[in-house]
Design an enzyme around this catalytic site. Structure first.
Site, PDB file in Angstrom:
ATOM      1  N   CYS A 110       0.871  -1.175   0.000  1.00  0.00           N
ATOM      2  CA  CYS A 110       0.000   0.000   0.000  1.00  0.00           C
ATOM      3  C   CYS A 110       0.906   1.223   0.000  1.00  0.00           C
ATOM      4  O   CYS A 110       2.051   1.124  -0.445  1.00  0.00           O
ATOM      5  CB  CYS A 110      -0.970  -0.025   1.184  1.00  0.00           C
ATOM      6  SG  CYS A 110      -0.202   0.041   2.818  1.00  0.00           S
ATOM      7  N   TRP A 111       0.446   2.351   0.471  1.00  0.00           N
ATOM      8  CA  TRP A 111       1.260   3.568   0.414  1.00  0.00           C
ATOM      9  C   TRP A 111       2.455   3.514   1.368  1.00  0.00           C
ATOM     10  O   TRP A 111       3.574   3.788   0.990  1.00  0.00           O
ATOM     11  CB  TRP A 111       0.388   4.801   0.686  1.00  0.00           C
ATOM     12  CG  TRP A 111       1.168   6.075   0.701  1.00  0.00           C
ATOM     13  CD1 TRP A 111       1.353   6.909   1.765  1.00  0.00           C
ATOM     14  CD2 TRP A 111       1.889   6.676  -0.385  1.00  0.00           C
ATOM     15  NE1 TRP A 111       2.130   7.982   1.404  1.00  0.00           N
ATOM     16  CE2 TRP A 111       2.477   7.857   0.086  1.00  0.00           C
ATOM     17  CE3 TRP A 111       2.099   6.323  -1.708  1.00  0.00           C
ATOM     18  CZ2 TRP A 111       3.250   8.692  -0.708  1.00  0.00           C
ATOM     19  CZ3 TRP A 111       2.875   7.158  -2.498  1.00  0.00           C
ATOM     20  CH2 TRP A 111       3.441   8.325  -2.001  1.00  0.00           C
TER      21      TRP A 111
END
Length: 174
Positions: A110-111
């Site tokens: 994810c980020w």
């Protein structure tokens, strides 16, 4: 619990060396703005849902944001599990790479390598995947790419008219 796969966090250097499918769990907009080459986008949240959760996080705190996120995710679980079934059927069951098949590996990011990737890793583990999470998420990959542009690469330009021996030089260098 029996049948649940393992989850491990890998540095970018080691993550890139693994041969397995890569799942980007960020929103479609985040994926569109940039992603690891070859990754599939299986977003946990839509662009709008992530915006809503972000606002709840800022105004009401992490606990309220997590609860809202769980409400959103619970109706998506069957769809996400179908995505994992497709990956198993298309990649692992049709793979001639026995090592890949046996390990049932899946890379997820994810980020920041936080809650979204860990949530998706847990869901994937229910389908018996062994999940590798990218340490510091897409941010670490993005930093690495930017550093590649800052490096001084040993590039030489060879020029000259036809018949001056450019091809002979390149062949002798190879």
């Amino acid at each position: 619990m029996s049948g649940i796969g393992a989850t491990q966090v890998y540095s970018l250097e080691n993550y890139r060396k693994i041969n397995s499918p890569i799942i980007d769990v960020r929103t479609p907009k985040e994926f569109e703005d940039g992603h690891l080459p070859g990754s599939l986008n299986i977003p946990i949240f839509s662009n709008k849902e992530r915006e809503i959760i972000g606002k709840i996080y800022k105004k009401q705190g992490q606990d309220k944001a997590i609860l809202r996120g769980l409400e959103i995710i619970k109706i998506k679980i069957p769809e996400i599990q179908n995505s994992f079934n497709s990956i198993k059927n298309e990649i692992y069951n049709n793979s001639t790479n026995c090592n890949l098949k046996r390990k049932n590996l899946l890379r997820v990011y994810c980020w920041r390598g936080g809650m979204r990737s860990k949530s998706m890793a847990w869901l994937a583990s229910l389908k018996e995947f062994n999940v590798l999470i990218l340490e510091d998420g897409y941010k670490s990959y993005r930093r690495w790419v930017i550093k590649q542009f800052e490096k001084k690469w040993p590039i030489l330009l060879i020029g000259g008219k036809t018949g001056t021996g450019k091809t002979d030089l390149l062949l002798s260098l190879s």
